[in-house]
Design a protein around this motif. Sequence first.
Motif, PDB file in Angstrom:
ATOM      1  N   UNK A  50     100.772  78.906 179.056  1.00 24.02           N
ATOM      2  CA  UNK A  50     100.036  79.077 177.919  1.00 24.02           C
ATOM      3  C   UNK A  50      99.601  80.519 177.435  1.00 24.02           C
ATOM      4  N   UNK A  51      99.057  81.436 178.415  1.00 17.66           N
ATOM      5  CA  UNK A  51      98.766  82.545 178.144  1.00 17.66           C
ATOM      6  C   UNK A  51      99.998  83.591 177.619  1.00 17.66           C
ATOM      7  N   UNK A  52     101.157  83.279 177.986  1.00 17.38           N
ATOM      8  CA  UNK A  52     102.380  84.050 177.694  1.00 17.38           C
ATOM      9  C   UNK A  52     103.079  83.440 176.289  1.00 17.38           C
ATOM     10  N   UNK A  53     102.652  82.358 175.844  1.00 11.58           N
ATOM     11  CA  UNK A  53     103.095  81.872 174.512  1.00 11.58           C
ATOM     12  C   UNK A  53     102.931  82.590 173.563  1.00 11.58           C
ATOM     13  N   UNK A  54     103.639  82.790 172.766  1.00 10.28           N
ATOM     14  CA  UNK A  54     103.580  83.704 171.486  1.00 10.28           C
ATOM     15  C   UNK A  54     103.010  82.541 170.347  1.00 10.28           C
ATOM     16  N   UNK A  55     101.867  83.105 169.792  1.00 12.10           N
ATOM     17  CA  UNK A  55     101.384  82.116 168.631  1.00 12.10           C
ATOM     18  C   UNK A  55     101.812  82.573 167.427  1.00 12.10           C
ATOM     19  N   UNK A  56     102.769  83.515 167.270  1.00  9.75           N
ATOM     20  CA  UNK A  56     103.360  83.842 166.073  1.00  9.75           C
ATOM     21  C   UNK A  56     102.367  84.592 165.125  1.00  9.75           C
ATOM     22  N   UNK A  57     101.647  85.690 165.724  1.00 14.16           N
ATOM     23  CA  UNK A  57     100.927  86.549 164.886  1.00 14.16           C
ATOM     24  C   UNK A  57      99.547  86.753 165.215  1.00 14.16           C
TER      25      UNK A  57
END
Length: 892
Positions: free
Chosen positions: A885-892
Motif C-alpha cells: 500500500x505504501x509503495x503504490x503509485x496514486x498517480x499524482x
Amino acid sequence: EQSSCGGAEMRCPRGSVTNDVSSKVIVVGLQDEGGSNGSTSGGVTRGADIPISAAYPTLTPPPRKATALKGSEEAGFVSSDLVFEDKTSPTLSGTHVDGDVPPPIKSDEIVVEGFPASSEDGTGGTPPNKVDFAHGMKSGSVEQHEENWDDVSGPFLGNWSRQIVKHYYYILLALIATCLAMSIFVMYGPPDERCTPGATSGQMTVCDQTPYDWSLPYGNASLFKDAYLNAIESVEDEFKTLTGGTTGEVAERSATAGDFSITWIFQHEDGSDSTIFTPKKVQAMCKAEAVVTQHPLWKYYCPLAADGTCAGQMLSAVSRFYPTSQDRVDCALLSQAVIDARGAALVSNLLTSTNGFFVNEGTVEGGYTNATRSMLQLGQPLKGFTGEEDAKDDQRLVYRLFAKGFKCGSGGKVKLHDGSKFKGFEVAGPCEGKPEGHEVVGVEQKVFDHYSMEGFPASGQFQGSLRSPYFTMPLIELEGESTLKSRFYSGLFQQLEFDRVVNGDLNFAILSVATVFCYIYFHTRSAAIATASMFHIVISLPVGYFFYFNVFQYHYYSQMHILTIFLALGIGADSVFVYVDAWKESGKMHTIRTNAGRLHFSLNRTAQSCFNTTFTTVMSFVATCLTPIMPIHAFAVFAAIVMSVNYLLVISYTPCVVYIYHLHVGDKGGCCCFCNGASQTCRWQEHSEQDTIEAREADPAYKCLCYSKGERNLPKPVVISEESAVRRTESQDERESLETLLSRMGKVEHFMYNRFAPFLCGKVPNAPFYKKPVACGVILFFFGYFAFMISSAAQLTPPKTEELWFPEGHMHNSDFFKRLSDGWKGTADNQYLRASITMGVESMQRPHYNWFFPGRERGAVEWDPSFDLSKAEQQAFFISACDAVQQHDCGG
C-alpha cells in the motif's frame, strides 16, 4: 279478435302454432301522437319502430332476432316481434311458470296467414337459402352468428350482469363501504415504527429515508463496508485500550457531523477577478453565519469544547477574521488594514494547513482569491446517544429538528417518539415557559429570512411547494462594491427541499386528477359518472395499499409510490371510456332487448379489452420486481396491486354506476326529478325500452321521486290487425344498412373510416400487401426504430457524475455541486480519502436484517478462526500488505 287456440287473449299452450290460414295475426304496435300505424299493402310495419312490449309492462321483450322463413324468394323476412327463434315471451303461454322457458320455435314450423306460396308477381319461386340481415342479400344456407347477449345464464359475466340488474344498489353500496373501510384502516391503522419512528397512527406514511435505501444490501461492496464498520465497532474498546485511548461511550458532541454541516460559497456576482476579502464583504459573511450561530438551538448542536461551550469552527472563513465568539456576534466592520493582514495569513501555507480549503485552486502563495467557502460544523453524538452509529435514525430526526423547527409539546417539552433516546432539550430549552403549540422556527427558515428568499406559498404546510425559495439567488448589495453572491448547502436543507418538491408534485397530481375529471365529463357528458369514476380511480390507491401493507406485508412507502396515482388515472379513465362506449353501443344494437343483455355485452367487451391492457401493465411491474434495488422493487409491487384493484373496480363498480345513471338520467337529458323528460333531447338512446320502464317501476328511489314524470311520458298503445304476411320494409332495410351505421358515427369514427383506414390500408379490400405501401412503410419504420433502440440500450453505461436532482434555475444545481467540491486548493480536512483494510473477517451475518428497513439490523461479522497474527507467516503477509500500500503509485 280471437286466435285459433280460442279465448279472448293470446294465451296459447306452450309450443302450439296455428296452421289455420283463416285465422288472423294480432299485431300490437305503438302509435306516435298524430301518427299512423305504419300499415302498408302486403305487410305490416311496427308503428314508430317501437317494440311491442313498450305498450304493456306485463310483457317481457323477446330477443330481437330476425328469422328466415321458407316460402317466397322475395318474402323472406319475419319481424322479430312475431317470431322468436331463441325463446318466446314467458307471458304468452298460459301454462308458463317462472323459470320455465318454452322450447324454440323452428322457422319451418311457422305458417303466417296470407304468406304467399309464390313470389309477388304470382309466378312462383324458390325460397331463399340465406338472408343477409344487414343488407337483405340472399345466399347460402340460414346462419345465425349473432351472440345472444340477453342470455345471462353464463358462469361469470352473464351471471354477474344478472346480479347487477337485480341488486345494483346493494352491490354498489357494498363496494363503496368496503373500499372506504379499507381506506380508513390504512389512514388510521397501526403503523410500523421501523418506517416512521414516532408515528402512532397511519399506515400510508412516507418512511424516513436512510443512506442505505438505494444500496445493494447483498452485493460485495455493501457487505464489505458493513463488515469493516462492524469489525471496528466490535473491537473499538479493545483498540482504545491498546492504544491508550478511553473506552466506553463517546463524549457528547466531541466529534463533528460532516453530513449535516452548513457550507457557504461566497463570490462576486459579476465574476470580477479581485479579492473576495473586503471589509464590507467579510462583514456580510459574518452576518450570514451569525444567523446560524445565534439561533436558539445552536447551543444544542454545536461541537463542544473541553469546558462545555461551543468549540471554534476551524473551517469557517469568518472565524479567521473574527477570532472570538463575541466578535462573531457583533460582526463589526473591520478596517482595511486588519482585513489585509488576516487575508494575507489566509492565503499562505496553502499546502501545509487547512488554508487551502478557503481559496480557489488557481490561488498562488501570498496572492488573493476571488471566491471563498466557509463551513459551520455540527457536533456528534448528540445528548443521549453513545456514538455516531447509536440509534442513527433517531439522531437524524433530532438533527432535522434543528433545520426544520418544531412545535412545543405540553409542559414545554419536545418529544420525538416513544422509545427514542432523545428525551428533549435540557432545562431552559427553547420551549421553556412557552405554551403548548408554540412554534420554534428552524434555522433554514431563518437563513431564508436573512436573504429575503421567499417561495410560494410563502407559509403553511405546503410552503414553497409550488415555487421553492431556492429559486431566489441570495445576493447582498454593498455600497461602493460589487454585489456579493452567496450560496449555501446542508444535507439537512436538501432533505427538506426534497419534501417541498414532493409536496409540489402532489399539487400537480391534484391538477392531473382535475384534468382527467374534466375529460371524463367531456367524453361521457355526465358529471355524475365523471365524479363516480374519479372516486373509483383515487380509492384504488388506499385499497391497493391495504393489500400491499396488511396482506403482502410490504411496510416500505416512499415518495416514488405516490407516482402510482398517474398510472391509476391513465388506465382507470381509459377503462371507464371503454365501458361507457360499450354501453352506448349496446343501446343501438337491435339484437339486445334487455338491460341485462346490455350489461352483459358491455361487461364482456370491457373485461376482455381492459384485461389485456391491465395484464400487460401488471406484468411489466412484476418483471420490475426482480430488481435488487429495494425502493424500485417496493414501488413495482405497489403499482401492480393498484392496477389489479383498478381493474376489479372497473368490472364491478362502474357497471353499477352506469346502470343507475341509465335508470335515473340516461334517456331524459338531465335529472328526472328536475326536468320534463318529454321535452329534453335524449342522450344515450332514443326512448325508454320496456325493460327500463319495468326496472324504474321496481326501483325504490325512482318510484319515490320520479315515477309520476316517467309515467306520463309512456307512449300510447294501438292495435293493428292485418291478414297479409309480415315483410321486411324499406325503412327497416335502411335502418340496418351500412349508410345508417355510418350516420351514427361521430367525427372521429368518420375520419378513421373514410380517411385514415383507406390511407393506411389502401382503398381496395383484401388487396395483397405489396399494394399497401403506407402500411408496409409504417411496419418497416417501426422495425428500424426497434433495432435502433436495442442498439442504444446495449450501449448504456452507468452515470459517471452525481445525480442532478434540481433544475438549472435552482440554487442546488449542477454548477453549485461541482463548485462545492471542485476548484479549491484543499479539501475539507486537507487530507486524502481514507482506504481501510480489514483482516480476520470470515463473513457477514444478517439473521435479523429486513430489506425494507436497511438502516436497521445490518448484521455482525463472523471472525475467521484461522486468523492468528501470532504466527510468523501471517505477520509476514501483514507486513507485505502494508508495504504494498505504501509503495503504490496514486498517480499524482
